[in-house]
Design a protein around this motif. Structure first.
Motif, PDB file in Angstrom:
ATOM      1  N   LEU A  57       0.953  -1.198   0.063  1.00 15.06           N
ATOM      2  CA  LEU A  57       0.154  -0.226  -0.208  1.00 15.06           C
ATOM      3  C   LEU A  57       0.900   1.411   0.132  1.00 15.06           C
ATOM      4  CD1 LEU A  57      -3.120   0.507  -0.344  1.00 15.06           C
ATOM      5  CD2 LEU A  57      -2.850   0.950   2.436  1.00 15.06           C
ATOM      6  N   ARG A  58       1.322   1.343   0.952  1.00 14.86           N
ATOM      7  CA  ARG A  58       2.402   2.578   1.027  1.00 14.86           C
ATOM      8  C   ARG A  58       3.469   2.348   2.439  1.00 14.86           C
ATOM      9  NH1 ARG A  58      -2.253   4.916   1.705  1.00 14.86           N
ATOM     10  NH2 ARG A  58      -1.892   5.288   3.855  1.00 14.86           N
ATOM     11  N   ARG A  64       1.403   1.255  11.086  1.00 18.66           N
ATOM     12  CA  ARG A  64       0.837   2.089  11.808  1.00 18.66           C
ATOM     13  C   ARG A  64      -0.064   1.699  12.727  1.00 18.66           C
ATOM     14  NH1 ARG A  64      -3.213   6.501  10.226  1.00 18.66           N
ATOM     15  NH2 ARG A  64      -3.375   6.374  12.311  1.00 18.66           N
ATOM     16  N   PHE A  65      -0.763   0.446  12.156  1.00 14.99           N
ATOM     17  CA  PHE A  65      -1.913   0.018  12.757  1.00 14.99           C
ATOM     18  C   PHE A  65      -1.705  -1.395  13.682  1.00 14.99           C
ATOM     19  CE2 PHE A  65      -4.057   2.695   9.287  1.00 14.99           C
ATOM     20  CZ  PHE A  65      -4.643   3.507  10.267  1.00 14.99           C
ATOM     21  N   ALA A 101       5.052  13.334   4.566  1.00 13.47           N
ATOM     22  CA  ALA A 101       4.946  11.968   3.907  1.00 13.47           C
ATOM     23  C   ALA A 101       5.997  11.783   3.074  1.00 13.47           C
ATOM     24  CB  ALA A 101       3.417  11.949   3.015  1.00 13.47           C
ATOM     25  N   LEU A 103       7.591  10.372  -0.535  1.00 11.03           N
ATOM     26  CA  LEU A 103       7.278   9.917  -2.043  1.00 11.03           C
ATOM     27  C   LEU A 103       8.446   8.842  -2.540  1.00 11.03           C
ATOM     28  CD1 LEU A 103       6.463  13.416  -3.228  1.00 11.03           C
ATOM     29  CD2 LEU A 103       5.009  11.437  -2.759  1.00 11.03           C
ATOM     30  N   ARG A 104       8.542   8.317  -3.621  1.00 12.29           N
ATOM     31  CA  ARG A 104       9.446   7.707  -4.444  1.00 12.29           C
ATOM     32  C   ARG A 104      10.829   8.525  -4.506  1.00 12.29           C
ATOM     33  NH1 ARG A 104       7.331   3.379  -7.815  1.00 12.29           N
ATOM     34  NH2 ARG A 104       9.684   3.111  -8.685  1.00 12.29           N
ATOM     35  N   ASN A 105      11.857   8.066  -4.512  1.00 14.97           N
ATOM     36  CA  ASN A 105      13.032   8.692  -4.660  1.00 14.97           C
ATOM     37  C   ASN A 105      12.679   9.295  -6.314  1.00 14.97           C
ATOM     38  OD1 ASN A 105      13.947   7.895  -2.261  1.00 14.97           O
ATOM     39  ND2 ASN A 105      15.433   6.241  -3.200  1.00 14.97           N
ATOM     40  N   THR A 106      13.337  10.538  -6.565  1.00 10.34           N
ATOM     41  CA  THR A 106      13.073  10.913  -7.689  1.00 10.34           C
ATOM     42  C   THR A 106      13.843  10.209  -8.838  1.00 10.34           C
ATOM     43  OG1 THR A 106      14.919  12.443  -7.220  1.00 10.34           O
ATOM     44  CG2 THR A 106      12.721  13.562  -7.243  1.00 10.34           C
ATOM     45  N   LEU A 108      13.625   6.875  -8.933  1.00  6.68           N
ATOM     46  CA  LEU A 108      13.013   5.717  -8.935  1.00  6.68           C
ATOM     47  C   LEU A 108      13.989   4.456  -8.566  1.00  6.68           C
ATOM     48  CD1 LEU A 108      10.785   6.093 -12.115  1.00  6.68           C
ATOM     49  CD2 LEU A 108      10.090   6.533  -9.811  1.00  6.68           C
TER      50      LEU A 108
ATOM     51  N   VAL B  13       1.889  17.509  -5.949  1.00  8.71           N
ATOM     52  CA  VAL B  13       2.651  16.558  -5.649  1.00  8.71           C
ATOM     53  C   VAL B  13       3.543  15.767  -6.683  1.00  8.71           C
ATOM     54  CG1 VAL B  13       2.941  14.423  -4.335  1.00  8.71           C
ATOM     55  CG2 VAL B  13       1.402  16.277  -3.211  1.00  8.71           C
ATOM     56  N   LEU B  14       4.823  15.874  -6.509  1.00  6.51           N
ATOM     57  CA  LEU B  14       5.562  15.356  -7.342  1.00  6.51           C
ATOM     58  C   LEU B  14       5.476  13.977  -7.499  1.00  6.51           C
ATOM     59  CD1 LEU B  14       8.586  15.948  -8.995  1.00  6.51           C
ATOM     60  CD2 LEU B  14       9.571  14.741  -6.742  1.00  6.51           C
ATOM     61  N   PRO B  16       7.399  10.659  -9.250  1.00 11.10           N
ATOM     62  CA  PRO B  16       8.544  10.285  -9.935  1.00 11.10           C
ATOM     63  C   PRO B  16       8.102   9.046 -10.903  1.00 11.10           C
ATOM     64  CG  PRO B  16       8.974  10.341  -7.704  1.00 11.10           C
ATOM     65  CD  PRO B  16       7.546  10.875  -7.902  1.00 11.10           C
ATOM     66  N   ALA B  17       7.347   8.197 -10.532  1.00  7.90           N
ATOM     67  CA  ALA B  17       6.860   7.240 -11.555  1.00  7.90           C
ATOM     68  C   ALA B  17       6.270   7.740 -12.859  1.00  7.90           C
ATOM     69  CB  ALA B  17       6.163   6.191 -10.843  1.00  7.90           C
ATOM     70  N   LYS B  40      -3.065   4.251  -7.995  1.00  7.63           N
ATOM     71  CA  LYS B  40      -3.750   2.852  -7.824  1.00  7.63           C
ATOM     72  C   LYS B  40      -5.047   2.609  -7.839  1.00  7.63           C
ATOM     73  CE  LYS B  40      -0.448   2.499  -3.681  1.00  7.63           C
ATOM     74  NZ  LYS B  40      -0.431   3.868  -2.959  1.00  7.63           N
ATOM     75  N   ARG B  64      -8.531   6.537   6.395  1.00  7.09           N
ATOM     76  CA  ARG B  64      -7.665   6.166   7.488  1.00  7.09           C
ATOM     77  C   ARG B  64      -6.588   5.190   6.975  1.00  7.09           C
ATOM     78  NH1 ARG B  64     -10.737   3.453  12.230  1.00  7.09           N
ATOM     79  NH2 ARG B  64      -8.577   3.258  12.949  1.00  7.09           N
ATOM     80  N   LEU B  65      -6.662   4.537   5.672  1.00  2.00           N
ATOM     81  CA  LEU B  65      -5.796   3.641   5.424  1.00  2.00           C
ATOM     82  C   LEU B  65      -5.465   3.523   3.745  1.00  2.00           C
ATOM     83  CD1 LEU B  65      -3.904   1.283   6.116  1.00  2.00           C
ATOM     84  CD2 LEU B  65      -5.790  -0.250   5.295  1.00  2.00           C
ATOM     85  N   LEU B  66      -6.381   3.588   2.866  1.00  2.00           N
ATOM     86  CA  LEU B  66      -6.141   3.319   1.689  1.00  2.00           C
ATOM     87  C   LEU B  66      -5.529   4.424   0.802  1.00  2.00           C
ATOM     88  CD1 LEU B  66      -9.564   1.164   0.847  1.00  2.00           C
ATOM     89  CD2 LEU B  66      -7.082   0.298   1.650  1.00  2.00           C
ATOM     90  N   ALA B  67      -5.571   5.626   1.250  1.00  2.03           N
ATOM     91  CA  ALA B  67      -5.086   6.690   0.539  1.00  2.03           C
ATOM     92  C   ALA B  67      -4.475   7.705   1.721  1.00  2.03           C
ATOM     93  CB  ALA B  67      -6.035   7.716   0.068  1.00  2.03           C
ATOM     94  N   ASN B  68      -3.275   8.342   1.409  1.00  2.00           N
ATOM     95  CA  ASN B  68      -2.796   9.226   2.412  1.00  2.00           C
ATOM     96  C   ASN B  68      -3.133  10.470   1.886  1.00  2.00           C
ATOM     97  OD1 ASN B  68      -1.277  10.912   3.907  1.00  2.00           O
ATOM     98  ND2 ASN B  68       0.718   9.750   3.787  1.00  2.00           N
ATOM     99  N   ILE B  70      -2.259  13.318   2.626  1.00  2.00           N
ATOM    100  CA  ILE B  70      -1.106  14.581   2.428  1.00  2.00           C
ATOM    101  C   ILE B  70      -0.592  14.410   1.171  1.00  2.00           C
ATOM    102  CG2 ILE B  70       1.267  14.980   3.371  1.00  2.00           C
ATOM    103  CD1 ILE B  70       0.438  13.670   5.833  1.00  2.00           C
ATOM    104  N   ILE B  71      -0.493  13.130   0.362  1.00  2.00           N
ATOM    105  CA  ILE B  71       0.046  13.139  -0.898  1.00  2.00           C
ATOM    106  C   ILE B  71      -1.052  12.542  -1.989  1.00  2.00           C
ATOM    107  CG2 ILE B  71       2.475  13.379  -0.296  1.00  2.00           C
ATOM    108  CD1 ILE B  71       2.159  10.081  -0.194  1.00  2.00           C
TER     109      ILE B  71
END
Lengths: 232, 80
Positions: A57-58, A64-65, A101, A103-106, A108, B13-14, B16-17, B40, B64-68, B70-71
């Protein structure tokens, strides 16, 4: 001083942290399994690096849960010392214990190499053994270390001295070329409001013994020990 | 009940992919591509819940979970 190293399924730096605390710092240390809900025995909690829950997911989103995270949040709210390294930093962000938060490294790419980071605030529980502006050589190893936050958060972090480490060149200059992952303002480590919660992408536990090529990471551990002792 | 959730990088928000895919498409000759955003697509199957409640519940799952938030932004499509 007693450290607790929190172990999530998929953590992989917990043994390195345990080793440094036990064998190098000569302090008490236990592993704290993610199902544990009582962390009251500890003076400092370490959330180590790795790929908790496969980073599905991320990064950090599922860890965190974990049951332990509620205890970690309570511990932090009461002023307890919490350090999140790499994946541990990502977990603290997802848990809202630190703002922003990843993100992926620029590029990649997963980047695994030594990095230079400059101490931006040496008056914290985590950096008091370092000099202001000191350059530390500490390895990074991550695919998602590209820190981001909204402008208001970044302004607050800067104003309150909560940007603790910035990626820099060996001479200490903070430049775009020295930024390995695209992180905004070259941010490598930040603190929460009370400075008792610290998240950083570099791995101090991998730079705490001569044989590993750098002992600059010791400054982080020695700082938190000095802070703890000064508190009495 | 099937629920489709589209999670995408927030505007500004950047990504990169997305940027890497944009560069690759351009080098393949698809010069008309002005931007690429990669997100996604999450499919849920819900059971034992009435449709009225379901959307609120899915929204909470996203927050709460599936998306953040902030980004990432998200969009929910209820049903097939």
């Amino acid at each position: 001083m007693r450290f607790g190293v929190v172990v999530f399924p998929g953590s992989n730096c917990e043994m390195d942290c345990h080793h440094v605390i036990d064998k190098v710092l000569r302090e008490d240390v236990d592993y704290v399994w993610h199902q544990q809900t009582d962390v009251s025995a500890y003076d400092c909690l370490v959330l180590p690096g790795g790929f908790s829950y496969g980073d599905y997911l991320r990064c950090g989103a599922i860890a965190r849960f974990s049951p332990v995270m509620e205890a970690v949040a309570d511990f932090a709210a009461e002023g307890g010392l919490v350090i999140g390294i790499c994946n541990g930093f990502q977990i603290l962000l997802e848990a809202g214990l630190l703002p922003g938060a990843m993100l992926r490294n620029t590029s990649l790419s997963f980047i695994c190499r030594f990095s230079s980071v400059r101490v931006e605030n040496a008056d914290t529980p985590w950096t008091n053994a370092a000099r202001q502006g000191q350059v530390l050589r500490v390895p990074i190893a991550h695919g998602e270390g590209n820190y981001t936050a909204d402008e208001a958060t970044l302004a607050a972090l800067a104003e309150e001295g909560r940007i603790i480490l910035r990626y820099c060149g060996e001479d200490g200059e903070v430049t775009a070329a020295a930024n390995p992952n695209g992180s905004v303002d070259n941010i490598a480590g930040i603190c929460g409001e009370g400075f008792n919660v610290f998240g950083l992408m570099p791995h101090p536990e991998r730079a705490s013994e001569e044989i590993l090529g750098s002992t600059d990471g010791l400054l982080i551990w020695e700082s938190v020990m000095a802070h703890y002792r000064s508190r009495g | 009940m099937k629920v489709s959730i589209y999670v995408s990088p927030k505007k500004g928000v950047l990504d990169p992919a997305g940027q890497a895919a944009l560069g690759a498409l351009k080098s393949l000759g698809f010069g008309e591509v002005a931007d690429v955003r990669i997100g996604k697509y999450i499919i849920l199957r819900l059971e034992d819940i009435d449709a009225g409640k379901a959307e609120d519940r899915v929204q909470e799952m996203c927050e709460r979970l599936l998306a953040n938030p902030i980004i990432e932004d998200y969009r929910i499509e209820m049903g097939d």
